[in-house]
Scaffold this motif. Structure first.
Motif, mmCIF file in Angstrom:
data_model
loop_
_atom_site.group_PDB
_atom_site.id
_atom_site.type_symbol
_atom_site.label_atom_id
_atom_site.label_comp_id
_atom_site.label_asym_id
_atom_site.label_seq_id
_atom_site.Cartn_x
_atom_site.Cartn_y
_atom_site.Cartn_z
ATOM 1 N N LEU A 25 39.377 -93.922 -84.815
ATOM 2 C CA LEU A 25 39.715 -92.795 -83.947
ATOM 3 C C LEU A 25 38.519 -91.869 -83.780
ATOM 4 O O LEU A 25 38.304 -91.275 -82.722
ATOM 5 N N SER A 26 37.731 -91.744 -84.852
ATOM 6 C CA SER A 26 36.532 -90.914 -84.748
ATOM 7 C C SER A 26 35.468 -91.459 -85.694
ATOM 8 O O SER A 26 35.769 -92.172 -86.657
ATOM 9 N N HIS A 27 34.211 -91.188 -85.370
ATOM 10 C CA HIS A 27 33.094 -91.635 -86.198
ATOM 11 C C HIS A 27 32.284 -90.428 -86.616
ATOM 12 O O HIS A 27 32.013 -89.556 -85.798
ATOM 13 N N ASP A 28 31.873 -90.442 -87.881
ATOM 14 C CA ASP A 28 30.936 -89.402 -88.331
ATOM 15 C C ASP A 28 29.536 -89.843 -87.950
ATOM 16 O O ASP A 28 29.097 -90.933 -88.330
ATOM 17 N N ILE A 29 28.872 -89.012 -87.203
ATOM 18 C CA ILE A 29 27.523 -89.378 -86.749
ATOM 19 C C ILE A 29 26.587 -88.187 -86.893
ATOM 20 O O ILE A 29 27.024 -87.068 -87.176
ATOM 21 N N MET A 30 25.305 -88.492 -86.723
ATOM 22 C CA MET A 30 24.312 -87.422 -86.651
ATOM 23 C C MET A 30 24.021 -87.183 -85.173
ATOM 24 O O MET A 30 23.588 -88.099 -84.465
ATOM 25 N N PRO B 132 25.011 -82.930 -88.258
ATOM 26 C CA PRO B 132 26.173 -83.803 -88.457
ATOM 27 C C PRO B 132 27.275 -83.487 -87.456
ATOM 28 O O PRO B 132 27.457 -82.336 -87.063
ATOM 29 N N GLY B 133 27.960 -84.510 -87.021
ATOM 30 C CA GLY B 133 29.016 -84.280 -86.037
ATOM 31 C C GLY B 133 30.015 -85.426 -86.070
ATOM 32 O O GLY B 133 29.927 -86.335 -86.896
ATOM 33 N N ARG B 134 30.939 -85.374 -85.169
ATOM 34 C CA ARG B 134 31.970 -86.401 -85.116
ATOM 35 C C ARG B 134 32.111 -86.930 -83.691
ATOM 36 O O ARG B 134 32.089 -86.153 -82.735
ATOM 37 N N LEU B 135 32.216 -88.226 -83.595
ATOM 38 C CA LEU B 135 32.397 -88.851 -82.274
ATOM 39 C C LEU B 135 33.887 -89.078 -82.089
ATOM 40 O O LEU B 135 34.518 -89.818 -82.860
#
Lengths: 346, 130
Positions: A63-68, A78-81
């Motif tokens: 549902l979501s990915h932790d990404i830079m 850091p953020g979330r896709l």
């Protein structure tokens, strides 16, 4: 017959200097290098594309990915896709479309196919260019080692009745043996051909109808013997063979040019020389004729071929011979044929 | 003396012709470059049109205009791309025509240069003898 036959001997060196051939080969190799670079670029696109397909395929798994998230060019935060199944796909020319992951993968796969088609065509082009450069190199090597070319016009006057119906003979394997022996054996070769022709004609008469036409000129004695009634079909046959030969020669020799120049359709001309020379002239200018001659001799270095033209078919035949066409003079109403012999002898 | 003047004249002529030829060749190279660019654009546009045809009616299509994405009607986008393809095709045809013309002129120039060179050679040979 022997004393009337005349031939010309020309060394390849005088026709075409090795330096020029080397230069041509180098130019073609440059073109190949260019194509190779382009091919590498396309391959890069292709691998990028497949990597992207892979990524898009697995993004909607979560549902979501932790990404830079890139922040300008220097920083990341850091953020979330989220919305992992929604893509804004660039279609090209500034057009974008909202798509799901699945639809995006379809688009990317179509794009990959287009890329593959481009790679294939580029590969074909490179293959042609490689053949061309090989040809130039071999030409240069042959010219450098002093290869000579012997051309003879082959004129027959004895058993005229055999030829009056138009016979095409081409015997590369046979001639290859005699070519090594050289010109003195011409009589013998001729005698053998004549014997074969007589034999074939006898067979033909016994058989009655069938006109034996062996399509495979490369590995068998090819002959067409026909009586006068079948002249028309015979002529059609002949022209087919000649156009076939012209086409095969062009595909060997001409295709590389046609990539750079405009594509030239294969002309169904029985006079191979004329057709090929005409085409070559715009590409290699004054050395065109030489190039062709060398082409023919390098291709048939040890395989002389005898090609007979039905006279009605070949009005523009380039006659190198000093002998007037006796046969046609004596019997003008019928299509009289004659032999033409080309040999390349080391 | 007269022959040397004629010779000089011819050489000047030859030089100007050679300049004109090199200019023509430059034009031809430019034409080739432009044509390549247009061909690439045509391919891209055709790809876009193909993709647009595959979209459903209610799909969202955007056009990037400067820094902003502007939402567009699908039908409108299709019409625009078609028009663009038409324009590029026409442009390619025009370029073909000019290329043909340029090549003809180039060949003519080449011929005239060769003739001039021959003239100069014969003049020089004539001068050397007496």
């Amino acid at each position: 017959m022997g004393d009337t036959a005349k031939g010309t001997i020309t060394s390849l060196d005088s026709l075409f200097s090795p330096e020029e051939a080397w230069k041509a080969a180098r130019r073609v190799e440059d073109a190949i290098a260019d194509r190779r670079k382009e091919l590498d670029r396309l391959r890069g696109f292709l691998s990028d594309n497949s990597a992207l397909i892979h990524l898009v395929r697995k993004l909607p798994d979560e549902l979501s990915h932790d990404i830079m998230v890139p922040f300008g060019s220097a920083a990341f935060s850091p953020g979330r896709l989220i919305h992992t199944n929604e893509f804004l796909v660039l279609l090209g020319e500034g057009y974008y479309a909202d798509r799901t992951a699945k639809q995006t993968i379809e688009i990317l796969q179509r794009r990959g196919k287009a890329l593959e088609a481009q790679v294939d065509s580029l590969k074909a082009t490179m293959l042609d260019l490689q053949l061309e450069s090989k040809f130039f190199n071999s030409t240069a090597a042959e010219a450098a080692e002093g290869l000579v070319e012997i051309r003879e016009e082959y004129v027959e006057d004895t058993p005229k009745d055999v030829f009056e119906s138009g016979i095409s003979v081409s015997n590369p394997p046979d001639a290859s043996k005699e070519d090594n022996l050289g010109k003195p054996d011409e009589d013998e070769v001729h005698a053998r051909i004549m014997a074969k022709l007589d034999e074939l004609e006898k067979e033909e008469i016994e058989d009655g109808s069938a006109s034996g036409s062996d399509e495979d000129a490369e590995d068998s004695f090819q002959s067409n013997v026909d009586d006068d009634k079948n002249e028309a079909s015979e002529i059609a046959n002949l022209s087919m063979q000649f156009s076939g030969k012209a086409a095969s020669f062009q595909s060997d020799r001409e295709q590389p040019h046609s990539i750079e120049k405009s594509p030239l359709p294969p002309e169904p001309k029985e006079n191979l020389h004329q057709a090929s020379v005409l085409k070559l002239e715009d590409s290699s200018e004054n050395s065109a004729r030489q190039t062709f001659k060398i082409g023919s001799s390098s291709r048939r270095a040890f395989t002389g071929s005898i090609v007979e033209h039905s006279h009605g078919l070949a009005p523009i035949q380039s006659t190198k011979s000093t002998i007037p066409d006796q046969a046609s003079g004596s019997n003008p109403s019928k299509p009289v044929s004659r032999f033409k012999m080309q040999k390349g002898i080391r | 003396m007269a022959s040397s003047a004629a010779l000089r004249e011819l050489q000047r002529d030859l030089e100007s012709q050679a300049n004109a030829l090199s200019k023509l060749q430059k034009d031809i190279a430019k034409n080739h470059r432009v044509r390549k660019q247009y061909t690439i654009q045509l391919g891209e546009n055709e790809l876009v049109l193909k993709e647009l045809e595959l979209l459903n009616e209610n799909a969202n299509v955007y056009k990037l205009i400067g820094p902003v994405l502007v939402k567009q009607d699908l039908a409108e986008a299709k019409a625009n791309v078609r028009k663009r393809i038409e324009y590029i095709s026409a442009e390619l045809k025009r370029l073909d025509g000019t290329l043909q013309d340029l090549e003809d002129r180039q060949n003519n120039k080449k011929d005239s240069i060769v003739k001039l060179q021959q003239k100069i050679q014969t003049l020089q040979a004539g001068k050397a003898k007496p």
